[in-house]
Design a protein around this motif. Structure first.
Motif, mmCIF file in Angstrom:
data_model
loop_
_atom_site.group_PDB
_atom_site.id
_atom_site.type_symbol
_atom_site.label_atom_id
_atom_site.label_comp_id
_atom_site.label_asym_id
_atom_site.label_seq_id
_atom_site.Cartn_x
_atom_site.Cartn_y
_atom_site.Cartn_z
ATOM 1 N N ARG A 52 0.832 -1.200 0.000
ATOM 2 C CA ARG A 52 0.000 0.000 0.000
ATOM 3 C C ARG A 52 0.870 1.255 0.000
ATOM 4 O O ARG A 52 0.620 2.214 -0.760
ATOM 5 N N ARG A 53 1.904 1.272 0.838
ATOM 6 C CA ARG A 53 2.822 2.422 0.884
ATOM 7 C C ARG A 53 3.575 2.591 -0.440
ATOM 8 O O ARG A 53 3.832 3.705 -0.883
ATOM 9 N N LEU A 55 2.550 1.808 -3.383
ATOM 10 C CA LEU A 55 1.676 2.225 -4.477
ATOM 11 C C LEU A 55 1.003 3.578 -4.234
ATOM 12 O O LEU A 55 0.358 4.108 -5.123
ATOM 13 N N THR A 56 1.145 4.107 -3.038
ATOM 14 C CA THR A 56 0.545 5.402 -2.720
ATOM 15 C C THR A 56 1.438 6.526 -3.226
ATOM 16 O O THR A 56 2.647 6.523 -3.002
ATOM 17 N N VAL A 57 0.809 7.485 -3.897
ATOM 18 C CA VAL A 57 1.557 8.641 -4.407
ATOM 19 C C VAL A 57 1.310 9.815 -3.467
ATOM 20 O O VAL A 57 0.161 10.214 -3.254
ATOM 21 N N ASP A 58 2.380 10.312 -2.883
ATOM 22 C CA ASP A 58 2.250 11.501 -2.024
ATOM 23 C C ASP A 58 2.264 12.742 -2.895
ATOM 24 O O ASP A 58 3.105 12.909 -3.759
ATOM 25 N N GLY A 59 1.346 13.621 -2.646
ATOM 26 C CA GLY A 59 1.403 14.830 -3.454
ATOM 27 C C GLY A 59 0.177 15.532 -3.477
ATOM 28 O O GLY A 59 -0.674 16.113 -3.443
#
Length: 59
Positions: A52-53, A55-59
């Motif tokens: 999950r981390r 594949l998660t896009v921060d932004g």
């Protein structure tokens, strides 16, 4: 007679087959241990969170 004794003492034709069998059994045992570990709920949650981390896009 000497030749037969010498051949029985030093010939190791079956040794490689036995080594392959031992290696295969060790690999199967290791795979079994990994399977038991990966089926645990704690490991599943850790791996799920890791994916999950990733594949998660921060932004």
């Amino acid at each position: 007679m000497r030749e037969i004794i010498h051949r029985l003492r030093w010939e190791d034709r079956g040794a490689s087959t036995a080594e392959y069998a031992v290696t295969t059994m060790a690999a199967v045992a290791f795979a079994g241990v990994l399977l038991m570990l990966l089926r645990g709920d704690e490991v599943k949650s850790i791996l799920t969170e890791l994916v999950r981390r990733a594949l998660t896009v921060d932004g």
